[in-house]
Scaffold this motif. Structure first.
Motif, short mmCIF file in Angstrom:
data_model
loop_
_atom_site.label_atom_id
_atom_site.label_comp_id
_atom_site.label_asym_id
_atom_site.label_seq_id
_atom_site.Cartn_x
_atom_site.Cartn_y
_atom_site.Cartn_z
N GLY A 116 5.66 109.52 72.32
CA GLY A 116 5.73 110.16 73.63
C GLY A 116 5.93 109.17 74.77
O GLY A 116 6.57 109.48 75.77
N CYS A 125 9.09 117.81 74.67
CA CYS A 125 9.04 116.54 75.40
C CYS A 125 7.82 116.50 76.32
O CYS A 125 7.15 115.45 76.43
CB CYS A 125 10.30 116.35 76.22
SG CYS A 125 11.78 115.98 75.25
N LEU A 158 4.74 115.72 74.35
CA LEU A 158 4.70 114.30 73.98
C LEU A 158 4.29 113.43 75.16
O LEU A 158 3.51 112.48 75.01
CB LEU A 158 6.07 113.86 73.46
CG LEU A 158 6.50 114.40 72.09
CD1 LEU A 158 7.95 114.00 71.80
CD2 LEU A 158 5.58 113.87 71.00
N ASN A 216 0.30 111.38 75.82
CA ASN A 216 0.23 109.91 75.93
C ASN A 216 0.13 109.44 77.38
O ASN A 216 0.41 108.29 77.69
CB ASN A 216 1.49 109.29 75.30
CG ASN A 216 1.58 109.48 73.80
OD1 ASN A 216 1.03 108.70 73.03
ND2 ASN A 216 2.25 110.53 73.38
#
Length: 482
Positions: free
Chosen positions: A211, A433, A436, A440
């Motif tokens: 990510g 996306c 991800l 993180n």
């Protein structure tokens, strides 16, 4: 046969309150790719993606981002002929989802672009100080150089857009040329231990921190919507905007992926992560050290100078985009009417440009007074804010494409692949996306959970605020097919 003054560039902007020009596909692509700042991404985002993300598999993160954005662009381009104003995402969302969602999107864009612009100012201050010290000059605080660059951007942003396009074009050609040469030499020599084919091994790509790589890859694409922002200043917007959009995404994606792979290969599979980490610690520089090793110290110095010009081109392009967002919103009564005025000689949104300069200066001053590190504290955290905002913008726009063509079946100039399948696929890819990125996020900001949560919520909060105020304004005025 009549002459269209908008195409010749002789239309007086005071006649209809719109901007005019005759930018071609190449000029717009220059503006978009300059906003993506190729050398800035290669020198800054790539080490962050390699060190904090999935290591040698980081180049695939740039490819994944490019694929998702290409799929998004299919629906974006399909809706372009039906959106007749230069508001980019907020105009597209307004066409499909109405004024509330449209204004929410506009506010989100203002937050996202302001964040990345301020982040790049921080990075630029650090890079300028490093450049001056390297050549024997005095060391100074990063913010001194950041404000100096902001002043130059303010002057150019006040003038006509074609001057900015020329400045960005020169800087862009030079920085792309030197990185292409570096990539070619690295692959020709095979790197320290051969070309790193491990980059594409699934175990190196799909790691828990992929990510981070995807986030900094997406950050590298911020600004590609400028293809639509400049539609009023394009020579033939119905043809120029689609061409520029596809070309910009492909060029940016391939360039980033190859360059990231070249830097990983140049450092070697075993050492790439460690070398990238030394860049973040200020003990080395992945890009400059690789350039010195493969192209020699002279070109290493050239790249260091071009890195500064790349950062300058980046903030200038973001400045132009933000000024035009404010100009468009002022024309709808959302922002003060003075922001919707054009300069009588430069035909630029001069008042909006000045306000944008003041806004950036204030945010930059707050971050400088907080004593933040220019790379991790300013650039890293602001890139995180901007990326969350960008994904939200893209997702909302794709939903708007689906809704617009569902409500207006007679407006479909393209088949179901462009008006239904691609937008739906884009929504799914963008949501993946976003997951991800958020999973993180603390690694990106370098802060704790509480601070990271606040930063992650800035863009969604802007959308909610805009949505709440959106019912008070009629944003849907210049669309067709409704």
């Amino acid at each position: 046969m009549t002459c269209d003054p908008a195409r010749t560039g002789h239309q007086d902007p005071r006649v209809d309150g719109r901007l005019h020009g005759h930018l071609g596909t190449g000029a717009i692509v220059f503006m978009v790719i300059a906003a993506a700042a190729p050398l800035t991404v290669v020198g800054g985002n790539v080490p962050l993606a390699v060190a904090g993300g999935n290591g040698v598999g980081a180049p695939v993160g740039f490819l994944l981002a490019a694929v998702v954005l290409l799929v998004f662009s299919v629906g974006f381009v399909a809706l372009t002929p039906h959106v007749r104003e230069a508001g980019a995402f907020f105009s597209y969302v307004t066409a499909g989802l109405g004024s509330r969602a449209g204004l929410g999107t506009a506010f989100t864009a203002l937050v996202a672009y302001t964040a990345i612009q301020v982040g790049v100012y921080g990075y630029a201050g650090w890079a300028l100080d490093d450049l001056v010290v390297f050549f024997g000059g005095p060391e100074a605080s990063w913010w001194v150089y950041s404000f100096a660059m902001l002043a130059v951007v303010a002057v150019l942003g006040f003038r006509h857009i074609e001057l900015s396009a020329k400045v960005l074009g020169v800087a862009l050609v030079l920085e792309i040329a030197v990185v292409v040469v570096l990539d070619a030499v690295v692959f020709a020599r095979g790197g320290r231990s051969g070309v790193v084919v491990e980059t594409f091994a699934p175990e190196n790509v799909f790691t828990p921190h992929i990510g981070v790589a995807v986030l900094f890859a997406l950050t590298g694409f911020i600004g590609f919507e400028a293809t639509a922002v400049f539609r009023d200043e394009a020579r033939d917007p119905d043809r120029t905007v689609p061409r520029a959009t596809y070309l910009a995404v492909v060029v940016i994606g391939v360039f980033y992926a190859l360059s990231c792979w070249a830097l990983v290969t140049g450092a070697g599979a075993a050492d790439a992560v460690a070398v990238a980490q030394r860049t973040l610690d200020g003990e080395g520089n992945l890009l400059l050290d690789t350039t010195s090793e493969y192209l020699g110290p002279v070109l290493r110095d050239v790249v260091q100078v071009l890195l500064v010009s790349s950062l300058f081109a980046c903030v200038l392009s973001f400045h132009n985009v933000l000024a035009r967002y404010q100009f468009s919103l002022a024309g709808k009564g959302v922002l003060p009417a003075r922001l919707g005025r054009t300069h009588p000689r430069h035909a630029s949104p001069s008042t909006a440009s000045l306000v944008q300069t003041v806004t950036a200066a204030l945010v930059l001053a707050v971050l400088a007074l907080a004593g933040l590190d220019p790379l991790v504290g300013v650039f890293g955290s602001m890139a995180g804010v901007a990326t969350v905002g960008m994904v939200l913008l893209l997702t909302t726009t794709s939903v708007a494409v689906l809704v617009f063509f569902a409500r207006n079946p007679g407006a479909r100039r393209r088949g179901p692949g462009a008006t239904r399948v691609a937008p739906a696929a884009a929504v799914l890819g963008l949501l993946a996306c976003l997951w991800l990125v958020l999973s993180n996020f603390t690694l990106v900001t370098g802060s704790g959970v509480a601070v990271s949560a606040v930063l992650a919520l800035l863009a969604p909060a802007a959308f909610v605020l805009g949505f709440a105020l959106g019912g008070r304004y009629r944003l849907q005025e210049r669309t067709t097919g409704t």
